[in-house]
Design a protein around this motif. Structure first.
Motif, PDB file in Angstrom:
ATOM      1  N   ILE A  90      13.345 -13.410 -14.200  1.00  0.00           N
ATOM      2  CA  ILE A  90      13.641 -12.792 -12.917  1.00  0.00           C
ATOM      3  C   ILE A  90      12.479 -13.059 -11.977  1.00  0.00           C
ATOM      4  O   ILE A  90      11.311 -12.950 -12.364  1.00  0.00           O
ATOM      5  N   SER A  91      12.776 -13.409 -10.745  1.00  0.00           N
ATOM      6  CA  SER A  91      11.725 -13.697  -9.772  1.00  0.00           C
ATOM      7  C   SER A  91      11.122 -12.395  -9.250  1.00  0.00           C
ATOM      8  O   SER A  91      11.723 -11.320  -9.356  1.00  0.00           O
ATOM      9  N   PHE A  92       9.927 -12.508  -8.666  1.00  0.00           N
ATOM     10  CA  PHE A  92       9.305 -11.344  -8.049  1.00  0.00           C
ATOM     11  C   PHE A  92      10.174 -10.831  -6.913  1.00  0.00           C
ATOM     12  O   PHE A  92      10.256  -9.621  -6.667  1.00  0.00           O
ATOM     13  N   THR A  93      10.881 -11.748  -6.250  1.00  0.00           N
ATOM     14  CA  THR A  93      11.757 -11.367  -5.140  1.00  0.00           C
ATOM     15  C   THR A  93      12.813 -10.378  -5.596  1.00  0.00           C
ATOM     16  O   THR A  93      12.953  -9.283  -5.032  1.00  0.00           O
ATOM     17  N   GLU A  94      13.564 -10.735  -6.630  1.00  0.00           N
ATOM     18  CA  GLU A  94      14.606  -9.827  -7.109  1.00  0.00           C
ATOM     19  C   GLU A  94      14.015  -8.622  -7.837  1.00  0.00           C
ATOM     20  O   GLU A  94      14.625  -7.553  -7.856  1.00  0.00           O
ATOM     21  N   PHE A  95      12.844  -8.784  -8.408  1.00  0.00           N
ATOM     22  CA  PHE A  95      12.171  -7.671  -9.077  1.00  0.00           C
ATOM     23  C   PHE A  95      11.892  -6.545  -8.078  1.00  0.00           C
ATOM     24  O   PHE A  95      11.975  -5.359  -8.415  1.00  0.00           O
ATOM     25  N   THR A  96      11.595  -6.906  -6.830  1.00  0.00           N
ATOM     26  CA  THR A  96      11.253  -5.893  -5.830  1.00  0.00           C
ATOM     27  C   THR A  96      12.483  -5.242  -5.195  1.00  0.00           C
ATOM     28  O   THR A  96      12.340  -4.303  -4.410  1.00  0.00           O
ATOM     29  N   TYR A  97      13.667  -5.715  -5.533  1.00  0.00           N
ATOM     30  CA  TYR A  97      14.885  -5.149  -4.938  1.00  0.00           C
ATOM     31  C   TYR A  97      14.961  -3.647  -5.178  1.00  0.00           C
ATOM     32  O   TYR A  97      15.343  -2.874  -4.297  1.00  0.00           O
ATOM     33  N   GLN A  98      14.584  -3.227  -6.363  1.00  0.00           N
ATOM     34  CA  GLN A  98      14.634  -1.814  -6.722  1.00  0.00           C
ATOM     35  C   GLN A  98      13.768  -0.979  -5.786  1.00  0.00           C
ATOM     36  O   GLN A  98      14.138   0.143  -5.411  1.00  0.00           O
ATOM     37  N   ILE A  99      12.626  -1.526  -5.379  1.00  0.00           N
ATOM     38  CA  ILE A  99      11.744  -0.810  -4.460  1.00  0.00           C
ATOM     39  C   ILE A  99      12.407  -0.674  -3.086  1.00  0.00           C
ATOM     40  O   ILE A  99      12.390   0.392  -2.477  1.00  0.00           O
ATOM     41  N   ARG A 115       0.813  -1.210   0.000  1.00  0.00           N
ATOM     42  CA  ARG A 115       0.000   0.000   0.000  1.00  0.00           C
ATOM     43  C   ARG A 115       0.853   1.270   0.000  1.00  0.00           C
ATOM     44  O   ARG A 115       0.627   2.193  -0.784  1.00  0.00           O
ATOM     45  N   ASP A 116       1.850   1.319   0.895  1.00  0.00           N
ATOM     46  CA  ASP A 116       2.580   2.566   1.108  1.00  0.00           C
ATOM     47  C   ASP A 116       3.759   2.753   0.158  1.00  0.00           C
ATOM     48  O   ASP A 116       4.210   3.887  -0.047  1.00  0.00           O
ATOM     49  N   TYR A 117       4.238   1.653  -0.397  1.00  0.00           N
ATOM     50  CA  TYR A 117       5.435   1.736  -1.246  1.00  0.00           C
ATOM     51  C   TYR A 117       5.169   1.224  -2.661  1.00  0.00           C
ATOM     52  O   TYR A 117       5.424   1.933  -3.644  1.00  0.00           O
ATOM     53  N   GLY A 118       4.666   0.006  -2.776  1.00  0.00           N
ATOM     54  CA  GLY A 118       4.453  -0.575  -4.095  1.00  0.00           C
ATOM     55  C   GLY A 118       3.556   0.256  -4.983  1.00  0.00           C
ATOM     56  O   GLY A 118       3.726   0.285  -6.208  1.00  0.00           O
ATOM     57  N   GLY A 130      15.043   5.483  -6.867  1.00  0.00           N
ATOM     58  CA  GLY A 130      14.981   6.053  -5.531  1.00  0.00           C
ATOM     59  C   GLY A 130      14.699   7.541  -5.554  1.00  0.00           C
ATOM     60  O   GLY A 130      13.921   8.057  -4.735  1.00  0.00           O
ATOM     61  N   LEU A 131      15.309   8.254  -6.482  1.00  0.00           N
ATOM     62  CA  LEU A 131      15.062   9.688  -6.598  1.00  0.00           C
ATOM     63  C   LEU A 131      13.604   9.964  -6.979  1.00  0.00           C
ATOM     64  O   LEU A 131      12.971  10.880  -6.436  1.00  0.00           O
ATOM     65  N   ASP A 132      13.067   9.183  -7.909  1.00  0.00           N
ATOM     66  CA  ASP A 132      11.653   9.341  -8.297  1.00  0.00           C
ATOM     67  C   ASP A 132      10.743   9.101  -7.101  1.00  0.00           C
ATOM     68  O   ASP A 132       9.756   9.815  -6.899  1.00  0.00           O
ATOM     69  N   PHE A 133      11.089   8.101  -6.285  1.00  0.00           N
ATOM     70  CA  PHE A 133      10.273   7.775  -5.122  1.00  0.00           C
ATOM     71  C   PHE A 133      10.323   8.909  -4.092  1.00  0.00           C
ATOM     72  O   PHE A 133       9.295   9.281  -3.503  1.00  0.00           O
ATOM     73  N   ILE A 134      11.498   9.472  -3.865  1.00  0.00           N
ATOM     74  CA  ILE A 134      11.621  10.586  -2.919  1.00  0.00           C
ATOM     75  C   ILE A 134      10.752  11.755  -3.359  1.00  0.00           C
ATOM     76  O   ILE A 134      10.057  12.382  -2.548  1.00  0.00           O
ATOM     77  N   ARG A 135      10.769  12.049  -4.632  1.00  0.00           N
ATOM     78  CA  ARG A 135       9.985  13.182  -5.145  1.00  0.00           C
ATOM     79  C   ARG A 135       8.484  12.930  -4.985  1.00  0.00           C
ATOM     80  O   ARG A 135       7.715  13.871  -4.763  1.00  0.00           O
ATOM     81  N   ARG A 136       8.060  11.683  -5.087  1.00  0.00           N
ATOM     82  CA  ARG A 136       6.637  11.373  -4.898  1.00  0.00           C
ATOM     83  C   ARG A 136       6.235  11.482  -3.422  1.00  0.00           C
ATOM     84  O   ARG A 136       5.109  11.872  -3.103  1.00  0.00           O
ATOM     85  N   MET A 137       7.160  11.111  -2.553  1.00  0.00           N
ATOM     86  CA  MET A 137       6.836  11.054  -1.128  1.00  0.00           C
ATOM     87  C   MET A 137       6.968  12.401  -0.426  1.00  0.00           C
ATOM     88  O   MET A 137       6.330  12.639   0.604  1.00  0.00           O
ATOM     89  N   GLU A 138       7.781  13.308  -0.956  1.00  0.00           N
ATOM     90  CA  GLU A 138       8.019  14.596  -0.316  1.00  0.00           C
ATOM     91  C   GLU A 138       7.242  15.697  -1.030  1.00  0.00           C
ATOM     92  O   GLU A 138       7.235  15.768  -2.262  1.00  0.00           O
ATOM     93  N   GLU A 139       6.611  16.543  -0.244  1.00  0.00           N
ATOM     94  CA  GLU A 139       5.790  17.607  -0.828  1.00  0.00           C
ATOM     95  C   GLU A 139       6.619  18.822  -1.232  1.00  0.00           C
ATOM     96  O   GLU A 139       6.254  19.554  -2.139  1.00  0.00           O
ATOM     97  N   HIS A 140       7.737  19.059  -0.534  1.00  0.00           N
ATOM     98  CA  HIS A 140       8.552  20.238  -0.825  1.00  0.00           C
ATOM     99  C   HIS A 140       9.523  19.944  -1.971  1.00  0.00           C
ATOM    100  O   HIS A 140       9.657  18.804  -2.425  1.00  0.00           O
ATOM    101  N   GLU A 141      10.204  20.990  -2.432  1.00  0.00           N
ATOM    102  CA  GLU A 141      11.195  20.814  -3.487  1.00  0.00           C
ATOM    103  C   GLU A 141      12.355  19.970  -2.963  1.00  0.00           C
ATOM    104  O   GLU A 141      12.918  20.258  -1.906  1.00  0.00           O
TER     105      GLU A 141
END
Length: 421
Positions: free
Chosen positions: A163-172, A138-141, A203-214
């Motif tokens: 590639i397994s789902f296990t290693e596929f999620t490593y990036q997350i 919910r919070d990350y995927g 990771g940078l894309d994820f930070i930008r989605r999670m943070e409201e400020h610049e």
């Protein structure tokens, strides 16, 4: 010269997510930065060392490095640079490896008179293990688009082989790491090898989605290290060159760097030492004008060995090297002999006395007594650094160094280690 300019001069930057923004930010702030390593083994090798040299350079420039030991991600397996799935290890093995890697990092970063207040070693198991399956989905995927992930090289390169789902999620998981460090430890920069570009940008894309400020967050990768002949850097004839002195002795470590070619040595000095530009350019002149002196190779070997193993181990490596060059091996201790002769021809001998010419044949070092007598009579045989010309000279266990070892030299360069049973 700013640290970014220095790294560019050393040829040590491959990709940056925002080169201009990073340089401006670094020049105006004491930046927090991190690099991670998964405890899939119990020691780093010199290929792992390169990004952590980056962290050390930033540390010396007054910035705040964070080393992330991947106690959680190591249990999953990074698909980067691989064509098949990793074999999963038990948590006991992972924890043991993590402890050993932590000790190596402490030796690299907690030395000298540098202010250590801003340096930290953390384990991502401490925060990733607290995420439940539902929270993960919910919070990350929810923030990761599968189509985008499939387009990342680290995933795309594995689609044909699977590639397994296990290693596929490593990036997350690695993206969660970056965001956690950004929010909780004031880390703005992630450094990694060239194969980590997809994970870093995710990771940078994820930070930008999670943070409201610049967001002031950046990614930087180092180039793949190749030797002048196009082969991958980092291995000796005996395999990987480890930082663990039990796997690769300081003497072997020193010799690896000492044996680098004239074509490669300046590049490696730029990467692996903290010498100034002026010092490196002076060594480059030495390579061009007096290559036979091998001053650059000696400098490289001394600098890296001192950094990884300390001055005492470097002194011991130099002592062994000098003893082998001069033939004065009787100055070595049993431990130093074990280190210096690890990969040389070895023989065993019974704890009995015998005439030299007979003894050489009996232990299998020389094939015939006639040949043994010729070698001895011609002055070609030395025992523990002392030339022996008497074929009837009595070889006994009392000659052994440390009650164990006898070093035989035939000619100038052929060394043999004899161990008394």
């Amino acid at each position: 010269m700013s640290i970014i300019n220095d790294l560019e001069w050393r040829g040590a930057i491959f990709q940056q997510t925002d080169a201009e923004g990073l340089e401006t930010f670094v020049n105006e702030n004491a930046i927090g930065l991190y690099c991670g390593i998964d405890p899939t083994g119990d020691s780093m090798h010199i290929g792992h060392l390169i990004p952590f040299m980056f962290l050390k350079r930033f540390q010396l420039a007054g910035h705040h490095p964070v080393v992330v030991i991947g106690g959680a991600t190591g249990s999953i397996g990074d698909p980067s640079g691989r064509t098949s799935e990793r074999s999963l290890q038990s948590m006991d093995v992972i924890n043991e490896n993590a402890e050993k890697l932590t000790q190596q990092m402490q030796r690299l970063f907690l030395q000298g008179e540098v202010d250590q207040a801003g340096f930290r070693i953390v384990n991502n198991y401490d925060w990733l293990s607290k995420i439940s399956l539902l929270d993960f989905l919910r919070d990350y995927g929810k923030h990761f688009n599968v189509n985008t992930m499939l387009g990342k090289e680290v995933i795309a390169s594995r689609l044909d082989s699977g590639i397994s789902f296990t290693e596929f999620t490593y990036q997350i998981l690695q993206s969660v790491d970056f965001h956690y460090l950004y929010r909780n430890m004031d880390v703005q920069l992630q450094i990694g090898g060239a194969d980590q570009w997809g994970n870093i940008t995710a990771g940078l894309d994820f930070i930008r989605r999670m943070e409201e400020h610049e967001v002031k967050a950046f990614g930087l990768t180092i180039p793949l290290m190749l030797k002048s002949d196009g082969t991958k850097f980092g291995k000796s004839a005996d395999g990987a060159v480890w930082l663990d002195p039990e796997k690769t002795t300081p003497y072997e470590f020193y010799q690896f760097w000492l044996n680098q070619t004239d074509e490669d040595v300046i590049k490696f000095i730029k990467y692996f030492t903290f010498l100034s530009r002026e010092e490196i350019e002076a060594l480059e002149v030495e390579v061009n004008e007096s290559p036979h002196l091998r001053k650059a190779q000696k400098t490289l070997a001394e600098e890296v060995t001192r950094f990884v193993h300390g001055q005492e181990s470097l002194d011991e490596a130099l002592l062994i090297t000098d003893a082998l060059f001069t033939g004065e091996v009787n100055q070595l201790s049993a431990k130093q002999i074990e280190e210096g002769f690890k990969n040389m021809p070895q023989f065993t001998a019974p704890k009995e006395s015998a005439a030299l010419a007979i003894w050489l044949v009996d232990i299998g070092l020389i094939s015939s007594r006639r040949q043994a007598r010729e070698f001895v009579s011609n002055g070609a045989i030395s025992l523990n650094g002392e030339k022996v010309t008497d074929v009837d000279f009595e070889v006994s266990p009392e000659l052994a160094i440390g009650d164990k070892y006898l070093i035989v030299r035939r000619g100038k360069k052929n060394y043999y280690l004899v161990t008394f049973e």
